[in-house]
Design a protein around this motif. Structure first.
Motif, PDB file in Angstrom:
ATOM      1  N   LEU A  86       0.832  -1.200   0.000  1.00  0.00           N
ATOM      2  CA  LEU A  86       0.000   0.000   0.000  1.00  0.00           C
ATOM      3  C   LEU A  86       0.869   1.253   0.000  1.00  0.00           C
ATOM      4  CD1 LEU A  86      -3.041   0.498   0.018  1.00  0.00           C
ATOM      5  CD2 LEU A  86      -2.946   0.667   2.513  1.00  0.00           C
ATOM      6  N   ARG A  87       1.967   1.201   0.739  1.00  0.00           N
ATOM      7  CA  ARG A  87       2.896   2.337   0.770  1.00  0.00           C
ATOM      8  C   ARG A  87       3.550   2.528  -0.603  1.00  0.00           C
ATOM      9  NH1 ARG A  87       7.192   2.317   5.554  1.00  0.00           N
ATOM     10  NH2 ARG A  87       7.534   0.257   4.633  1.00  0.00           N
ATOM     11  N   ALA A  88       3.895   1.407  -1.241  1.00  0.00           N
ATOM     12  CA  ALA A  88       4.470   1.485  -2.589  1.00  0.00           C
ATOM     13  C   ALA A  88       3.467   2.091  -3.567  1.00  0.00           C
ATOM     14  CB  ALA A  88       4.889   0.091  -3.056  1.00  0.00           C
ATOM     15  N   MET A 132      -1.879   5.824   7.143  1.00  0.00           N
ATOM     16  CA  MET A 132      -0.873   4.797   7.417  1.00  0.00           C
ATOM     17  C   MET A 132       0.060   5.239   8.539  1.00  0.00           C
ATOM     18  SD  MET A 132       0.235   3.029   3.793  1.00  0.00           S
ATOM     19  CE  MET A 132       0.604   4.538   2.909  1.00  0.00           C
ATOM     20  N   SER A 133       0.427   6.504   8.538  1.00  0.00           N
ATOM     21  CA  SER A 133       1.313   7.022   9.573  1.00  0.00           C
ATOM     22  C   SER A 133       0.673   6.907  10.947  1.00  0.00           C
ATOM     23  CB  SER A 133       1.669   8.478   9.278  1.00  0.00           C
ATOM     24  OG  SER A 133       2.509   9.008  10.270  1.00  0.00           O
ATOM     25  N   GLY A 134      -0.596   7.263  11.046  1.00  0.00           N
ATOM     26  CA  GLY A 134      -1.299   7.150  12.319  1.00  0.00           C
ATOM     27  C   GLY A 134      -1.311   5.719  12.836  1.00  0.00           C
ATOM     28  N   SER A 147      -5.749  11.803  -3.517  1.00  0.00           N
ATOM     29  CA  SER A 147      -6.006  11.268  -2.177  1.00  0.00           C
ATOM     30  C   SER A 147      -4.813  10.517  -1.589  1.00  0.00           C
ATOM     31  CB  SER A 147      -7.224  10.331  -2.209  1.00  0.00           C
ATOM     32  OG  SER A 147      -6.953   9.158  -2.955  1.00  0.00           O
ATOM     33  N   THR A 148      -3.708  10.447  -2.315  1.00  0.00           N
ATOM     34  CA  THR A 148      -2.592   9.625  -1.843  1.00  0.00           C
ATOM     35  C   THR A 148      -1.919  10.213  -0.600  1.00  0.00           C
ATOM     36  OG1 THR A 148      -1.257  10.695  -3.568  1.00  0.00           O
ATOM     37  CG2 THR A 148      -2.074   8.491  -4.023  1.00  0.00           C
ATOM     38  N   VAL A 149      -1.916  11.525  -0.447  1.00  0.00           N
ATOM     39  CA  VAL A 149      -1.370  12.130   0.773  1.00  0.00           C
ATOM     40  C   VAL A 149      -2.189  11.681   1.979  1.00  0.00           C
ATOM     41  CG1 VAL A 149      -1.063  14.285   2.031  1.00  0.00           C
ATOM     42  CG2 VAL A 149      -0.281  14.108  -0.322  1.00  0.00           C
ATOM     43  N   ASP A 150      -3.501  11.640   1.822  1.00  0.00           N
ATOM     44  CA  ASP A 150      -4.372  11.184   2.907  1.00  0.00           C
ATOM     45  C   ASP A 150      -4.053   9.737   3.276  1.00  0.00           C
ATOM     46  OD1 ASP A 150      -6.826  13.409   2.992  1.00  0.00           O
ATOM     47  OD2 ASP A 150      -5.895  13.174   1.029  1.00  0.00           O
ATOM     48  N   LEU A 151      -3.754   8.928   2.273  1.00  0.00           N
ATOM     49  CA  LEU A 151      -3.395   7.532   2.521  1.00  0.00           C
ATOM     50  C   LEU A 151      -2.118   7.455   3.352  1.00  0.00           C
ATOM     51  CD1 LEU A 151      -3.883   4.535   2.104  1.00  0.00           C
ATOM     52  CD2 LEU A 151      -2.822   4.725  -0.160  1.00  0.00           C
TER      53      LEU A 151
END
Length: 361
Positions: A25-27, A70-72, A62-66
């Motif tokens: 997902l990060r990739a 993920m960071s949270g 929306s990728t920044v939101d993703l």
């Protein structure tokens, strides 16, 4: 959807240790950001030739939101054993310090030097000021953005880390839940007060709710919430529906963003992390996961790679009709390669060396 609960004892035994789906997902998120920026540059090049490029799909935005969701989740997951102690706060800060600032500072200085040498296209030497450089290095929000255009996202990350560190002395999950209340309170203040001071306006943006979603998913994971593989697929498909409510990209301060882009990202992260078993995806999955591992270096270096290739393409290497698509494809591939090289020769050894100095890291 079928969800199961585990006791603390069975959770350690039954659940897989890795998060291959999260790596994938990060990739995916990082590749979408690279493609999005390559598309923007290709559009500017074609526009100079009188050609309009196809519009970017709304979900690219929306990728920044993703990343924030993920960071949270990952901060809660990686810090689970630190909760309830003041020493845990020190370890958390040390780990983040070993991971985030130094690379960002190095690339900030590199890009500042390139801009001063006239290598910029969208930004020029006038963008590099002492105040902007100081703000960039200290992760302080400033109008016009930091030296690295994408640095605004790291300004949010560091702000989140600061609040997260303050929540660690509380017992789990009280500390994590309290953090969610605090983040929501900042957004509430931003909704009711028109802050003229830019940092306050920045730190009260509704995008902070993305971190709340991630933190809550981290709490759910460590409380034993898990979905079966079919249910996880259904969760991933649910990510599509919030995006259907978005017609145009959001502006700063739009309260709808976390409940569309953020909610979509939360569905994807839930599908990736709330599980009893992990998918393997074979060798292809392992290769793509390496892109996820190098995401931070790719994130920081891809702007340099894209700009270098832009200079080459503006020389007329390709026919106009093929320039846009060729640029996006070649720029994406080159960005991934450069990002992984930077990860392998700089980020990975540097982070490992710094973390050797951290107790309990």
């Amino acid at each position: 959807m079928e969800a199961t609960m585990h006791t603390a004892e069975t959770e350690v035994i039954a659940r897989p240790k890795g998060f291959l789906c999260m790596d994938l997902l990060r990739a995916y998120a990082c590749l979408m950001i690279v493609i999005f920026h390559a598309h923007s540059i290709a559009g500017n090049m074609l526009l100079a030739d009188g050609i309009n490029i196809w519009p970017a799909p709304i979900w690219w935005y929306s990728t920044v939101d993703l990343f924030f969701v993920m960071s949270g989740f990952l901060m809660v997951h990686m810090s689970r054993k630190l909760y309830g102690t003041f020493s845990g706060t020190k370890v958390f800060i040390a780990k983040r310090a070993a991971r985030t600032p130094l690379l960002y500072w190095l690339y900030t200085l590199l890009i500042a030097a390139l801009l001063l040498l006239g290598a910029g296209t969208s930004h020029t030497a006038e963008h590099v000021t002492i105040w902007r450089l100081a703000a960039s290095i200290s992760f302080w929000p400033v109008e016009g953005g930091p030296i690295i255009p994408l640095g605004w996202t790291l300004n949010y990350e560091v702000f989140f880390y600061a609040l997260f560190a303050l929540s660690i002395p509380f017992a789990f999950p009280r500390g994590a839940v309290t953090l969610c209340y605090v983040l929501s309170a900042f957004v509430f203040l931003g909704a009711f007060f028109d802050f003229q001071y830019f940092p306050l306006d920045f730190w009260t943006d509704p995008i902070l709710i993305d971190f709340v979603f991630g933190v809550l998913l981290g709490v759910a994971y460590h409380k034993g919430v898990a979905f079966s593989p079919p249910s996880r697929i259904a969760l991933a498909l649910c990510a599509i529906f919030p995006l259907l409510l978005v017609g145009t990209p959001f502006q700063h301060g739009d309260i709808s963003r976390p409940y569309t882009f953020g909610l979509s990202a939360a569905f994807l992260v839930a599908a990736a992390c709330l599980r009893d078993q992990e998918y393997t995806f074979g060798k292809a999955g392992a290769v793509v996961a390496q892109i996820g591992n190098s995401a931070y270096s790719l994130y920081l270096t891809h702007i340099i790679t894209l700009k270098a290739l832009e200079l080459i393409f503006r020389k007329g290497v390709f026919l106009t009709s093929f320039k846009g698509g060729a640029y996006i494809l070649i720029a994406t591939i080159c960005s991934v390669i450069v990002g992984y090289i930077a990860y392998f020769i700089l980020e990975k050894p540097l982070t490992a060396k710094l973390r050797q100095r951290i107790p309990n890291a």
